[in-house]
Scaffold this motif. Sequence first.
Motif, short mmCIF file in Angstrom:
data_model
loop_
_atom_site.label_atom_id
_atom_site.label_comp_id
_atom_site.label_asym_id
_atom_site.label_seq_id
_atom_site.Cartn_x
_atom_site.Cartn_y
_atom_site.Cartn_z
N PRO A 1 126.00 71.41 46.74
CA PRO A 1 125.68 72.28 47.87
C PRO A 1 126.62 73.50 47.96
O PRO A 1 127.83 73.39 47.77
N ASN A 2 126.00 74.66 48.22
CA ASN A 2 126.72 75.92 48.46
C ASN A 2 127.58 76.36 47.28
O ASN A 2 128.61 77.01 47.46
N GLN A 3 127.15 76.02 46.08
CA GLN A 3 127.89 76.44 44.88
C GLN A 3 126.94 77.13 43.91
O GLN A 3 125.72 76.93 43.94
N ARG A 4 127.51 77.96 43.05
CA ARG A 4 126.73 78.68 42.04
C ARG A 4 127.37 78.49 40.67
O ARG A 4 128.59 78.35 40.56
N ARG A 5 126.54 78.50 39.65
CA ARG A 5 127.03 78.34 38.27
C ARG A 5 126.22 79.26 37.35
O ARG A 5 125.07 79.60 37.62
N ILE A 6 126.83 79.58 36.21
CA ILE A 6 126.10 80.19 35.10
C ILE A 6 125.92 79.09 34.05
O ILE A 6 126.90 78.51 33.58
#
Length: 308
Positions: free
Chosen positions: A112-117
Amino acid sequence: FIEIDGRSYVFDIPVQRTQKISLILSPSNITKIKLETYPDCKVPGKGDNRCLSIFIRNFSLESLNNIEYLNFFEEEKYNEIKFRWFSTDSKVYVLSNETNIFLLKFNAWTPPNQRRILKIYVNGMKINEYNINDTMMSINLPVVLRKGINEIVFITDSCGYVSNDIRCLGVAISEIQKEDINIENIENFSKGFYGLEMAYGSYFRWMSSEGEIPIFSSRNSSVKLYVKVGWTYFSDRNLNITLNDKLIFADKITKSGKEFSIMLDLVEGWNKIKFGSGCDVPASLEFSYDKRCLSLAFMSLNFLPSSS
């Protein structure tokens, strides 16, 4: 160190902690497996004069499943969806009985509430990268799988912790599905084809004036494309097919349709198969509310091994 028929593998084993080790080996006649540790070993003393290094349990050689997951956490299930988390890098091995084009389908998301490449490599070549967040993303990879074992590598730029979970979570990957490409699933990754319809007990798709199918290959390879056009809209139509902008097929398709096969010589990297034909709008030519521009009704678009 693990040495198998002259090839070495190195693993760091934490002190007094359990670590599961799995190796994916191509089919061969294995004659010797050698295990060696560094530092060598130590004598515990207190009556135990053995020189001990590591404790090995459940050592075995097992048959490979069609899809194997490495460097993932244990499988979980939520709302009937099976998935696995990994931290920053993981591998999936896909077994294929033939060299052919397949569709690999799965979903990916973050905590939740995280971003990744997320970067994905197929047999050593980067296929694509995606911006992943906590909303489930559907990923469809039309790829050439060679006969034998194929390696899919997932790499993400970071991982993070959630509440009381001691795992560093990067990206969750749902159970990977491997499918033959056909007229039913090409909408997941193609352009220029309308929705799936049914007539005479069979599925088909109308194409507009142009259609495009992308295919990724990690090396030069050849496959066969089987095409069945059930019928055309309103009149006979010319069909041109190009592979990477090179014309490989040109013929007239009558209103009664046509079926044929052509060889595709794919190059390393992304390949584009394009279909071109004029189209007309039914609402402009007859009493119809259909405002789509229609050309050819495709009943089959299948890829076959070059030897078939």
